[in-house]
Design a protein around this motif. Structure first.
Motif, mmCIF file in Angstrom:
data_model
loop_
_atom_site.group_PDB
_atom_site.id
_atom_site.type_symbol
_atom_site.label_atom_id
_atom_site.label_comp_id
_atom_site.label_asym_id
_atom_site.label_seq_id
_atom_site.Cartn_x
_atom_site.Cartn_y
_atom_site.Cartn_z
ATOM 1 N N PHE A 46 1.998 -3.147 -10.907
ATOM 2 C CA PHE A 46 0.845 -3.761 -10.332
ATOM 3 C C PHE A 46 0.506 -4.988 -11.200
ATOM 4 O O PHE A 46 1.112 -5.298 -12.339
ATOM 5 N N ARG A 47 -0.486 -5.843 -10.822
ATOM 6 C CA ARG A 47 -0.861 -7.141 -11.360
ATOM 7 C C ARG A 47 -2.202 -6.664 -12.314
ATOM 8 O O ARG A 47 -3.120 -6.105 -11.640
ATOM 9 N N CYS A 48 -2.262 -7.317 -13.473
ATOM 10 C CA CYS A 48 -3.399 -7.307 -14.139
ATOM 11 C C CYS A 48 -3.687 -8.523 -14.757
ATOM 12 O O CYS A 48 -2.764 -9.427 -15.045
ATOM 13 N N PHE A 55 0.378 3.910 -8.361
ATOM 14 C CA PHE A 55 0.750 2.517 -8.897
ATOM 15 C C PHE A 55 2.385 2.659 -9.472
ATOM 16 O O PHE A 55 2.509 3.494 -10.186
ATOM 17 N N ASN A 70 3.919 1.216 -5.031
ATOM 18 C CA ASN A 70 3.363 2.410 -5.045
ATOM 19 C C ASN A 70 4.660 3.400 -5.024
ATOM 20 O O ASN A 70 5.590 3.233 -4.296
ATOM 21 N N GLY A 129 -5.729 -2.824 -12.455
ATOM 22 C CA GLY A 129 -5.159 -3.939 -11.693
ATOM 23 C C GLY A 129 -5.083 -3.778 -10.339
ATOM 24 O O GLY A 129 -5.524 -2.686 -9.669
ATOM 25 N N SER A 130 -4.133 -4.638 -9.722
ATOM 26 C CA SER A 130 -3.987 -4.232 -8.251
ATOM 27 C C SER A 130 -2.407 -3.852 -7.875
ATOM 28 O O SER A 130 -1.700 -4.438 -8.436
ATOM 29 N N SER A 131 -2.360 -3.020 -6.998
ATOM 30 C CA SER A 131 -1.041 -2.717 -6.672
ATOM 31 C C SER A 131 -0.041 -3.545 -6.035
ATOM 32 O O SER A 131 -0.645 -4.592 -5.255
ATOM 33 N N SER A 165 0.777 -1.287 -0.021
ATOM 34 C CA SER A 165 0.063 -0.087 0.062
ATOM 35 C C SER A 165 0.823 1.306 0.024
ATOM 36 O O SER A 165 2.125 1.217 0.184
#
Length: 192
Positions: free
Chosen positions: A130-132, A127, A148, A143-145, A33
């Motif tokens: 990140f995953r996509c 970001f 950051n 996607g998800s971080s 995060s």
């Protein structure tokens, strides 16, 4: 005939100009995060051709301290307008376009920023890695971080302004061909 010779010489005398800007950046990324621990420094370099608007020669590295284990990104995917922290997105050229993958975002840096030398701050709290679920989602920044940005800066400088030279003999060759055509037409009109 004279008009054709003039056109041939004008075409051979033209030269193309391309300005290439090399952009480099470096910044701290945080694991997980926006309040996660320091994961190290992400850095990279790429080139932007002002004539074509294309990004090439991409080389971006994330640190081994990142939850991803440190990756190399070598392909420009697009520009993400998905969130306020959008920007240029990059991926790995060998990744399956339909498979889940990790991408990289240079947050707050846009194609419109690349056309002139200068500096641009990287957006914090956005970001980095990140995953996509697919390459198209990565290009859009969906996607998800993983990591950051805590801060950084991208800097562009002109690395090449090249004129494509015309070989010295090309205008001479064009002139010779025009004269050869003109003399053979003249001989044909004089012949009995």
């Amino acid at each position: 005939m004279l008009a054709a010779a003039s056109a041939a010489l004008a075409l051979t005398a033209a030269s193309a100009h391309a300005a290439v800007l090399e952009w480099s950046f470096s910044g701290t990324i945080l694991a997980g995060s926006v309040s996660g621990p320091d994961a190290g420094t992400a850095s990279g370099v790429f080139r932007y051709d002002t004539d074509t608007g294309q990004i090439h020669d991409v080389r971006i590295a994330t640190p081994a301290g990142s939850p991803s284990g440190g990756l190399i990104f070598d392909a420009h995917l697009g520009e993400s307008f998905y969130s306020a922290g959008g920007g240029l997105t990059f991926g790995q050229s060998g990744a399956d376009p339909s498979a889940e993958q990790t991408a990289f975002m240079l947050a707050g840096v846009w194609l419109a920023d690349l056309g002139a030398p200068g500096s641009k701050p990287i957006s914090e709290r956005a970001f980095a890695e990140f995953r996509c679920s697919s390459r198209s989602e990565c290009a859009q920044g969906v996607g998800s971080s993983i990591t950051n940005w805590r801060g950084g800066e991208a800097t562009g400088r002109v690395v090449a302004v090249s004129a494509v030279p015309v070989p010295a003999g090309l205008p001479l060759l064009a002139t010779g061909l025009v004269l050869l055509g003109w003399t053979s037409r003249r001989k044909a009109s004089i012949a009995p």
